[in-house]
Design an enzyme around this catalytic site. Structure first.
Site, PDB file in Angstrom:
ATOM      1  N   SER A  83       8.114  10.762  52.714  1.00 16.35           N
ATOM      2  CA  SER A  83       7.314  10.432  51.548  1.00 16.35           C
ATOM      3  C   SER A  83       6.729  11.705  50.961  1.00 16.35           C
ATOM      4  O   SER A  83       6.512  12.702  51.661  1.00 16.35           O
ATOM      5  CB  SER A  83       6.183   9.485  51.954  1.00 16.35           C
ATOM      6  OG  SER A  83       5.170   9.466  50.982  1.00 16.35           O
ATOM      7  N   CYS A 129       0.765   6.521  43.120  1.00 19.73           N
ATOM      8  CA  CYS A 129      -0.005   7.176  44.178  1.00 19.73           C
ATOM      9  C   CYS A 129      -0.508   8.541  43.727  1.00 19.73           C
ATOM     10  O   CYS A 129       0.232   9.341  43.161  1.00 19.73           O
ATOM     11  CB  CYS A 129       0.839   7.292  45.433  1.00 19.73           C
ATOM     12  SG  CYS A 129       1.389   5.685  46.061  1.00 19.73           S
ATOM     13  N   CYS A 181       6.800   3.675  39.776  1.00 23.69           N
ATOM     14  CA  CYS A 181       6.979   4.001  41.189  1.00 23.69           C
ATOM     15  C   CYS A 181       8.097   5.029  41.368  1.00 23.69           C
ATOM     16  O   CYS A 181       8.891   5.285  40.468  1.00 23.69           O
ATOM     17  CB  CYS A 181       7.251   2.730  41.996  1.00 23.69           C
ATOM     18  SG  CYS A 181       6.928   2.921  43.772  1.00 23.69           S
ATOM     19  N   GLU A 225      12.018   6.690  54.198  1.00 22.03           N
ATOM     20  CA  GLU A 225      10.975   7.705  54.300  1.00 22.03           C
ATOM     21  C   GLU A 225      10.163   7.483  55.569  1.00 22.03           C
ATOM     22  O   GLU A 225       9.880   6.342  55.939  1.00 22.03           O
ATOM     23  CB  GLU A 225      10.046   7.642  53.088  1.00 22.03           C
ATOM     24  CG  GLU A 225      10.734   8.030  51.792  1.00 22.03           C
ATOM     25  CD  GLU A 225       9.818   7.958  50.585  1.00 22.03           C
ATOM     26  OE1 GLU A 225      10.236   8.431  49.530  1.00 22.03           O
ATOM     27  OE2 GLU A 225       8.696   7.423  50.718  1.00 22.03           O
ATOM     28  N   CYS A 233       1.717   0.811  40.978  1.00 26.21           N
ATOM     29  CA  CYS A 233       2.428   1.831  40.196  1.00 26.21           C
ATOM     30  C   CYS A 233       2.967   1.268  38.889  1.00 26.21           C
ATOM     31  O   CYS A 233       3.050   1.985  37.884  1.00 26.21           O
ATOM     32  CB  CYS A 233       3.598   2.394  41.000  1.00 26.21           C
ATOM     33  SG  CYS A 233       3.173   3.007  42.637  1.00 26.21           S
TER      34      CYS A 233
END
Length: 557
Positions: free
Chosen positions: A470, A192, A120, A444, A47
Site C-alpha cells: 500500500s 486516503c 480510489c 498489497e 474515496c
C-alpha cells in the site's frame, strides 16, 4: 469533422439520432462534440462517495461550453476495505476493468472526448490506460483527498487504524484506544490522506498535464474541488477543438517529470507499476531502471505521511504540486517544454509560481535542505529479483539487513505469525505466490507491514514479496519482486532459514545460497496449480504480464 459524426450524420443514421433524441439531444445538438463523463461514483468507499457531485458539475459545464456530455458509470474496489482479505486480489484487477470499461463505452459510442472522475487508487491508472489506448481528447478529475482525522491533537489517517492493530497485539494500547482511532481516522469523503497511492497517482497525472493545476491536492469536500471539475469540462471542450490528445502529452519526458515529482513528494511504490503500465500502453519506452536513474538525482523535499508528518491538504496549503514542480524546474530537474491539456508548456504553466516555498511552513522544503538527498523508491536487483524489485526506503533507519528467511505462502499466514509474535528482530519475512499471476492480483501487504510497525519492529525486520505494498506502507519493505514465484522466480526457491540480504545502499536483493544449491532446487520446482481457473481472477492470471512491465493484460509479454 468529429468522431461522433459516425453516429449523428447522414440519412442512414436517422435511427441512431432517434435514440439520441430520447436522451436529450435536439436538432441543434447534432454536430456538437459528444463527451463521455466516466463517473466512478460509489458508496463503497469514502474515496468515491463524493464523485457524483463532481461529475454533475462537469456535465453541466461541458454542456454550457458547447459539448454534449454523456455520463456513464465505472467500478471501484476499495483497497482499504478489502485490505488483508481475499477481496484484495480484485484491486489491481479493477485497474484493468476500469480501463476496459472506459475504452468500451467511449469507443462503442464514438465519443469525441472523455472526462474521467475517479477517487480510489486504481481509478487513476485505470482511466489513464483507457485514455492512452483511445487517444481522444481527455481530462482527468480527481475526487480529492480526505481531510485528516483528529484524536488527542494528532492527525490520523486510515493507516493509523492499521497500525493500531499491531499496537494492540503488542500491548501498547487497549481496545478502547483502538476503537477511538477507528472512529476518528476517516472523517468524511475523499481518498486516503497521506501521500499514499491515490494522491501519488493524482500528482503524477497533474504533472503529466492531463489534469488541472492544483487539482490533485484539493480536499474532496471543499468548493474549489467542484469548481475545478467544472473548469476541467471547459478545458476538455477546448481540447477537442484544438485536437490535443493524450499521446501528445504522454511523452518520455512527461513520464520522467512524473517520476521526479513522485520522488520529491515521497510517493507510493505503486506509482512504479502504474507508470510502467501507462507508458507501455502509450508506446513510450520506460523501464524500471529509469526510476533508479531519476532517484539518484531527485531528493525528497516533502515531509508527508506515511513516513513524514503531514497530509496532502497540508501540501495543498503550502502550494501544491505546482510549487513542487517549480522548485524542481528551477533546479533543472524537469523538462520545461512538456505540454499540458490546456495547451501550455510546463514552463508557461509555472511562470507565476514562486521560486521559493512559502515561509512559515515545513511541508515543502527547499532543495538545499531536503528530507533525503536521493529519492525514496529504490530499484533493487540480485539473484532474488533479476527483473527488479521496488523498495521504499524513506524513513528507514536500517537500510541494510541480512537475516534468516521466514517464508509464507500467503499474506494471511504471514499476518497470523506476526500477530502471534513469531517474527523477531533481524528476520527477513518472505511472502510469495502473491504476484500478478500467483495471487492472482498482486495484493498489497499493508496489514502485515502495519502490524510489524505497530509491534515496534519497523526498523528491525525486512519484508519482501512478489505482491505489492500500500502507499501507506513504510519500513524496510521490498515488493514487486520479479520474476514472481508462480512463474519460476527465485523467490519461489527460498527455504525457511535461508540467509537473505536486503541492501538498499547497494541496491541488492540477494539469496545467500550457492548456485549449485539453487540449480538443485530449481530442477525440483514445478509450476503451482492456478488458484482460480474461471471468473475474472482466472482470466487475469492467464493474461497478466510481469510486474516489471506494469502487469498489463492487453499486451503479450
Amino acid at each position: 469533422m468529429l468522431r461522433s459524426d459516425a453516429v449523428t450524420k447522414g440519412i442512414q443514421r436517422s435511427p441512431n439520432r432517434a435514440m439520441l433524441r430520447a436522451v436529450g439531444f435536439g436538432d441543434s445538438d447534432f454536430g456538437k462534440p459528444i463527451l463521455g463523463i466516466a463517473n466512478g461514483y460509489s458508496t463503497i468507499t469514502p474515496c468515491n462517495i463524493g464523485l457524483n457531485d463532481l461529475a454533475k458539475r462537469a456535465e453541466e459545464a461541458a454542456r454550457q461550453a458547447g459539448g454534449m456530455p454523456q455520463m456513464f458509470g465505472t467500478i471501484t474496489v476499495s483497497d482499504g476495505i478489502s485490505m488483508g482479505t481475499e477481496g484484495m486480489k480484485y484491486s489491481l484487477v479493477s485497474r484493468e476493468v476500469i480501463a476496459d470499461a472506459i475504452e468500451t463505452a467511449c469507443n462503442g459510442q464514438s465519443m469525441d472526448g472523455v472526462l474521467a472522475v475517479g477517487g480510489c487508487d486504481k481509478n487513476m491508472p485505470g482511466a489513464m490506460l483507457a485514455m492512452a489506448r483511445m487517444n481522444i481528447p481527455s481530462v482527468f478529475v480527481y475526487g480529492g483527498t480526505i481531510k485528516p482525522g483528529k484524536l488527542g491533537g494528532c492527525d490520523l489517517t486510515v493507516v493509523s487504524a492499521f497500525e493500531a492493530v499491531g499496537q494492540l497485539t503488542s500491548g501498547k494500547i487497549d481496545e478502547v484506544q483502538l476503537t477511538a482511532v477507528e472512529k476518528n481516522a476517516c472523517p468524511g469523503a475523499g481518498s486516503c490522506g497521506g501521500m499514499f497511492t491515490a494522491n501519488t497517482m493524482s500528482a503524477a497525472i497533474e504533472t503529466m498535464g492531463l489534469s488541472l493545476p492544483y487539482s490533485s491536492t484539493m480536499a474532496a469536500e471543499d468548493e474549489e474541488k467542484a469548481d475545478s471539475a467544472a473548469r476541467s469540462a471547459e478545458v476538455l471542450v477546448e481540447a477537442v477543438k484544438a485536437n490535443i490528445r493524450p499521446l501528445d502529452l504522454l511523452t518520455k519526458e512527461a513520464f520522467e517529470n512524473a517520476i521526479s515529482v513522485i520522488m520529491a513528494v515521497g510517493g507510493s511504490t505503486n506509482a512504479v507499476l502504474h507508470l510502467l503500465a501507462i507508458a507501455r500502453t502509450a508506446g513510450v519506452d520506460l523501464s524500471i531502471d529509469d526510476f533508479e536513474r531519476i532517484r539518484q538525482r531527485v531528493p525528497v523535499i516533502c515531509d508527508l505521511k506515511p513516513s513524514g508528518r503531514y497530509v496532502t491538504v497540508d501540501l495543498h496549503n503550502a502550494g501544491g504540486i505546482p510549487q513542487v514542480m517549480k522548485l524542481l524546474l528551477d533546479a533543472g530537474l524537469l523538462h520545461s517544454d512538456c505540454r499540458t491539456v490546456e495547451g501550455k508548456s510546463l514552463k508557461e504553466l509555472l511562470a507565476d509560481v514562486p521560486s521559493e516555498p512559502p515561509a512559515g511552513q515545513e511541508v515543502i522544503r527547499p532543495l538545499s535542505n531536503p528530507l533525503y538527498a536521493k529519492g525514496h523508491l529504490a530499484i533493487l536487483k540480485g539473484n532474488l529479483a533479476s527483473e527488479g524489485s521496488v523498495a521504499k526506503i524513506s524513513g528507514v533507519k536500517t537500510p541494510v539487513l541480512t537475516g534468516p528467511a521466514r517464508v509464507f505462502e500467503s499474506e494471511e499466514d504471514c499476518l497470523a505469525a506476526i500477530l502471534d509474535k513469531k517474527i523477531q528482530a533481524g528476520d527477513v519475512v518472505v511472502v510469495r505466490n502473491e504476484g500478478p499471476v500467483g495471487g492472482p492480483g498482486m495484493r498489497e501487504m499493508l496489514a502485515p507491514t502495519s502490524a510489524i510497525v505497530g509491534q515496534g519492529l519497523g526498523d528491525k525486520v525486512a519484508l519482501i514479496t512478489d505482491g505489492r505494498f500500500s502507499g501507506g506502507t513504510y519500513g524496510l519493505v521490498v515488493g514487486h519482486v520479479a520474476p514472481e514465484a508462480a512463474v519460476g522466480g527465485t523467490i519461489g526457491l527460498v527455504q525457511e532459514g535461508d540467509s537473505i540480504t536486503v541492501d538498499a545502499d547497494q541496491l541488492l536483493l540477494q539469496l545467500n545460497v550457492d548456485q549449485a544449491e539453487l540449480d538443485r532446487r530449481r530442477a525440483g520446482w514445478s509450476k503451482p496449480e492456478p488458484r482460480y481457473r474461471s471468473g475474472i481472477l482466472g482470466k487475469y492470471a492467464r493474461l497478466v504480464s510481469s510486474s516489471s512491465r506494469g502487469a498489463t493484460t492487453d499486451h503479450a509479454d
